[in-house]
Design a protein around this motif. Structure first.
Motif, PDB file in Angstrom:
ATOM      1  N   VAL A  80      25.041 102.312  85.231  1.00 52.39           N
ATOM      2  CA  VAL A  80      24.413 101.095  85.733  1.00 52.39           C
ATOM      3  C   VAL A  80      23.048 100.923  85.069  1.00 52.39           C
ATOM      4  CG1 VAL A  80      23.527  99.892  87.763  1.00 52.39           C
ATOM      5  CG2 VAL A  80      25.633 101.250  87.918  1.00 52.39           C
ATOM      6  N   LEU A  81      22.843  99.763  84.474  1.00 52.81           N
ATOM      7  CA  LEU A  81      21.591  99.462  83.794  1.00 52.81           C
ATOM      8  C   LEU A  81      20.823  98.423  84.611  1.00 52.81           C
ATOM      9  CD1 LEU A  81      19.667  99.598  81.365  1.00 52.81           C
ATOM     10  CD2 LEU A  81      21.123  97.909  80.216  1.00 52.81           C
ATOM     11  N   ALA A  82      19.569  98.738  84.916  1.00 50.52           N
ATOM     12  CA  ALA A  82      18.726  97.846  85.713  1.00 50.52           C
ATOM     13  C   ALA A  82      17.623  97.233  84.856  1.00 50.52           C
ATOM     14  CB  ALA A  82      18.107  98.603  86.888  1.00 50.52           C
ATOM     15  N   ARG A  83      17.080  96.128  85.341  1.00 48.64           N
ATOM     16  CA  ARG A  83      15.947  95.472  84.693  1.00 48.64           C
ATOM     17  C   ARG A  83      15.120  94.785  85.767  1.00 48.64           C
ATOM     18  NH1 ARG A  83      17.679  89.576  83.952  1.00 48.64           N
ATOM     19  NH2 ARG A  83      15.502  89.290  83.397  1.00 48.64           N
ATOM     20  N   SER A  84      13.931  94.362  85.388  1.00 45.71           N
ATOM     21  CA  SER A  84      13.069  93.643  86.319  1.00 45.71           C
ATOM     22  C   SER A  84      12.484  92.424  85.611  1.00 45.71           C
ATOM     23  CB  SER A  84      11.942  94.542  86.844  1.00 45.71           C
ATOM     24  OG  SER A  84      11.087  94.939  85.793  1.00 45.71           O
ATOM     25  N   ALA A  85      11.962  91.498  86.409  1.00 45.74           N
ATOM     26  CA  ALA A  85      11.270  90.322  85.889  1.00 45.74           C
ATOM     27  C   ALA A  85      10.206  89.930  86.899  1.00 45.74           C
ATOM     28  CB  ALA A  85      12.239  89.168  85.669  1.00 45.74           C
ATOM     29  N   ASP A  86       9.046  89.532  86.404  1.00 48.43           N
ATOM     30  CA  ASP A  86       7.949  89.133  87.284  1.00 48.43           C
ATOM     31  C   ASP A  86       7.929  87.619  87.471  1.00 48.43           C
ATOM     32  OD1 ASP A  86       7.243  91.753  87.476  1.00 48.43           O
ATOM     33  OD2 ASP A  86       5.351  91.573  86.394  1.00 48.43           O
ATOM     34  N   ILE A  87       7.695  87.209  88.703  1.00 49.29           N
ATOM     35  CA  ILE A  87       7.535  85.799  89.044  1.00 49.29           C
ATOM     36  C   ILE A  87       6.091  85.572  89.462  1.00 49.29           C
ATOM     37  CG2 ILE A  87       7.966  84.177  90.924  1.00 49.29           C
ATOM     38  CD1 ILE A  87      10.833  84.590  90.671  1.00 49.29           C
ATOM     39  N   ARG A  88       5.497  84.543  88.904  1.00 45.18           N
ATOM     40  CA  ARG A  88       4.136  84.155  89.274  1.00 45.18           C
ATOM     41  C   ARG A  88       4.186  82.754  89.856  1.00 45.18           C
ATOM     42  NH1 ARG A  88      -0.867  86.276  90.542  1.00 45.18           N
ATOM     43  NH2 ARG A  88      -2.504  84.768  90.067  1.00 45.18           N
ATOM     44  N   THR A  89       3.683  82.578  91.080  1.00 46.80           N
ATOM     45  CA  THR A  89       3.695  81.273  91.732  1.00 46.80           C
ATOM     46  C   THR A  89       2.338  80.596  91.582  1.00 46.80           C
ATOM     47  OG1 THR A  89       2.948  82.070  93.891  1.00 46.80           O
ATOM     48  CG2 THR A  89       5.304  82.208  93.427  1.00 46.80           C
ATOM     49  N   ASP A  90       2.323  79.269  91.687  1.00 47.79           N
ATOM     50  CA  ASP A  90       1.060  78.550  91.568  1.00 47.79           C
ATOM     51  C   ASP A  90       0.353  78.408  92.917  1.00 47.79           C
ATOM     52  OD1 ASP A  90       2.682  76.734  92.812  1.00 47.79           O
ATOM     53  OD2 ASP A  90       2.234  75.056  91.483  1.00 47.79           O
ATOM     54  N   ALA A  91       0.970  78.927  93.966  1.00 45.79           N
ATOM     55  CA  ALA A  91       0.348  78.912  95.292  1.00 45.79           C
ATOM     56  C   ALA A  91       0.721  80.192  96.018  1.00 45.79           C
ATOM     57  CB  ALA A  91       0.811  77.701  96.092  1.00 45.79           C
ATOM     58  N   ARG A 149       9.647  93.287  94.818  1.00 51.09           N
ATOM     59  CA  ARG A 149       8.437  93.977  95.255  1.00 51.09           C
ATOM     60  C   ARG A 149       7.261  93.016  95.137  1.00 51.09           C
ATOM     61  NH1 ARG A 149       6.335  99.589  92.402  1.00 51.09           N
ATOM     62  NH2 ARG A 149       4.694 100.103  93.907  1.00 51.09           N
ATOM     63  N   GLN A 150       6.447  92.950  96.176  1.00 52.50           N
ATOM     64  CA  GLN A 150       5.269  92.082  96.127  1.00 52.50           C
ATOM     65  C   GLN A 150       4.139  92.802  95.398  1.00 52.50           C
ATOM     66  OE1 GLN A 150       3.747  90.791  99.921  1.00 52.50           O
ATOM     67  NE2 GLN A 150       2.577  89.129  99.007  1.00 52.50           N
ATOM     68  N   ILE A 151       3.647  92.187  94.326  1.00 54.00           N
ATOM     69  CA  ILE A 151       2.536  92.749  93.566  1.00 54.00           C
ATOM     70  C   ILE A 151       1.212  92.257  94.151  1.00 54.00           C
ATOM     71  CG2 ILE A 151       1.535  93.050  91.283  1.00 54.00           C
ATOM     72  CD1 ILE A 151       4.398  94.221  91.654  1.00 54.00           C
ATOM     73  N   ASP A 152       1.112  90.935  94.396  1.00 51.88           N
ATOM     74  CA  ASP A 152      -0.011  90.340  95.128  1.00 51.88           C
ATOM     75  C   ASP A 152       0.515  89.068  95.773  1.00 51.88           C
ATOM     76  OD1 ASP A 152      -0.200  88.181  93.202  1.00 51.88           O
ATOM     77  OD2 ASP A 152      -1.305  89.548  91.897  1.00 51.88           O
ATOM     78  N   ARG A 208       7.886  91.061  91.781  1.00 52.17           N
ATOM     79  CA  ARG A 208       8.744  91.671  90.756  1.00 52.17           C
ATOM     80  C   ARG A 208      10.175  91.713  91.262  1.00 52.17           C
ATOM     81  NH1 ARG A 208       5.866  96.339  88.296  1.00 52.17           N
ATOM     82  NH2 ARG A 208       4.906  94.523  87.270  1.00 52.17           N
ATOM     83  N   LEU A 209      11.071  91.039  90.555  1.00 51.40           N
ATOM     84  CA  LEU A 209      12.481  90.984  90.913  1.00 51.40           C
ATOM     85  C   LEU A 209      13.252  92.065  90.162  1.00 51.40           C
ATOM     86  CD1 LEU A 209      11.369  88.206  91.767  1.00 51.40           C
ATOM     87  CD2 LEU A 209      13.551  87.206  91.073  1.00 51.40           C
ATOM     88  N   TYR A 210      14.294  92.598  90.804  1.00 49.26           N
ATOM     89  CA  TYR A 210      15.117  93.658  90.214  1.00 49.26           C
ATOM     90  C   TYR A 210      16.586  93.261  90.262  1.00 49.26           C
ATOM     91  CZ  TYR A 210      11.001  96.670  90.870  1.00 49.26           C
ATOM     92  OH  TYR A 210       9.733  97.210  90.829  1.00 49.26           O
TER      93      TYR A 210
END
Length: 358
Positions: free
Chosen positions: A108-119, A316-319, A324-326
């Motif tokens: 099983v291969l995993a990856r992540s991606a970060d989401i940045r919201t404007d609010a 995972r909530q960074i701020d 960070r999505l997995y």
């Protein structure tokens, strides 16, 4: 930082808030240490000093209605998504070479991606949206000083039951629903029979699910008796479907929950086969730091019942504006890199859609 867990069991109309009102949650270096304990568990994919097993003490328990509480939480946001496709392809190539050589049967291969919201958007708001959007799933929001803040909406039971009868599942294989298929198990029903005549599973998906089911059946024999298997059947999770086999069993005399968790986790659904070799590959070579992704979470022996779910479809909530999505997927010899990337994209949509109002 206060330690708490919000969780909503599948198809329930209320959610539970479990809070530890003083001190830091206990941490453990092994799953066997959970034997005889109760509270809310957060376990990582690979236990380490930086990612221990965590147990929230149930000092305060509240139950709240999902839909009434959710009505006031609505806000539109714009997203910036940051994902590294090149790194994923590099990891895929290394894994696929081991599969082609016959060293691994599945990984099983995993990856992540970060989401940045404007609010700014709160994790509690996202939890309540997930409860509304995903009635079939176990939805959980957990925060501890050791783990930070995690949100998951997961369809996969790792271990559920009480002192009498226990349940686990083999969940693997993934397809996106399209057009007329979107009517499957819609509206959602806890009694869906899993019959989906318009959904045809590929040989790769069937084989992947069978690996997981065989692993579970073989490993339960050392600790359990009266083992029954049903399935596989098609089950829906958001706009995805999976193949699932259900196992029910009784523990041998002296059998303990922590011992069962040790033999089950991680299953081939999040790790691979052979287990030891693929686990080592993931820990040493996968670029994604999984932490509590593809571990498990849930109430342990709380009011005599256990509901532990694999931590899939999580972030995972960074701020207050960065998350960070997995996601991950099972690779076999005949896996295609482009198709596997698209599967992880589809799985990340489960969390990504929570940032929009329907």
């Amino acid at each position: 930082m206060t330690a708490f867990a919000y969780y909503r069991l599948p198809h329930e109309k209320t959610y539970t808030v479990m809070t530890q009102t003083s001190g830091r949650p206990e941490t453990f270096g092994t799953l066997e240490s959970l034997n005889g304990r109760d509270g809310f568990v957060i376990a990582p994919f690979a236990v380490s000093d930086g990612c221990p097993v965590i147990l929230i003490r149930p000092d305060k328990i509240e139950r709240r209605p999902v839909y009434e509480a959710a009505d006031g939480y609505r806000r539109d946001v714009s997203l910036a998504v940051m994902a590294d496709r090149d790194t994923y392809m590099e990891d895929f190539s290394r894994c696929h070479a081991r599969l082609m050589s016959g060293e691994y049967r599945k990984i099983v291969l995993a990856r992540s991606a970060d989401i940045r919201t404007d609010a700014a958007i709160s994790a509690e708001e996202l939890f309540l949206r997930a409860c509304r959007a995903y009635p079939r799933m176990f939805v959980v929001l957990v925060q501890t000083p050791q783990s930070g803040t995690w949100l998951a909406a997961t369809p996969e039971i790792l271990l559920e039951g009480n002192a009498g009868r226990w349940k686990t599942v083999a969940l693997a294989g993934t397809m996106s629903l399209e057009d007329g298929q979107l009517g499957f198990d819609n509206p959602p029903s806890p009694h869906s029979d899993g019959v989906a005549p318009d959904i045809l599973w590929s040989t790769k998906n069937i084989k992947e699910q069978r690996y997981v089911a065989t692993y579970i059946a073989d490993n339960l024999k050392s600790l359990a008796f009266d083992i029954a298997e049903e399935g596989p059947k098609t089950v829906r999770a958001g706009n995805l479907v999976h193949l699932r086999s259900d196992f029910t069993f009784s523990l041998n005399e002296g059998g303990k929950v922590g011992d069962v968790l040790t033999i089950l986790h991680p299953t081939p659904a999040v790790c691979g086969l052979p287990k030891a070799a693929t686990w080592r590959h993931i820990v040493e070579q996968e670029h994604t730091e999984r932490c509590y992704y593809s571990g498990f979470m849930g109430p342990l022996n709380h009011e005599g019942k256990t509901h532990l779910y694999v931590s899939l479809r999580c972030m995972r909530q960074i701020d207050d504006r960065t998350f960070r999505l997995y996601a991950g997927g099972g690779l076999l010899r005949d896996s295609d890199a482009g198709q596997e990337w698209l599967e992880t994209e589809a799985k990340m949509e489960t969390m990504k859609r929570l940032f929009y109002v329907e």
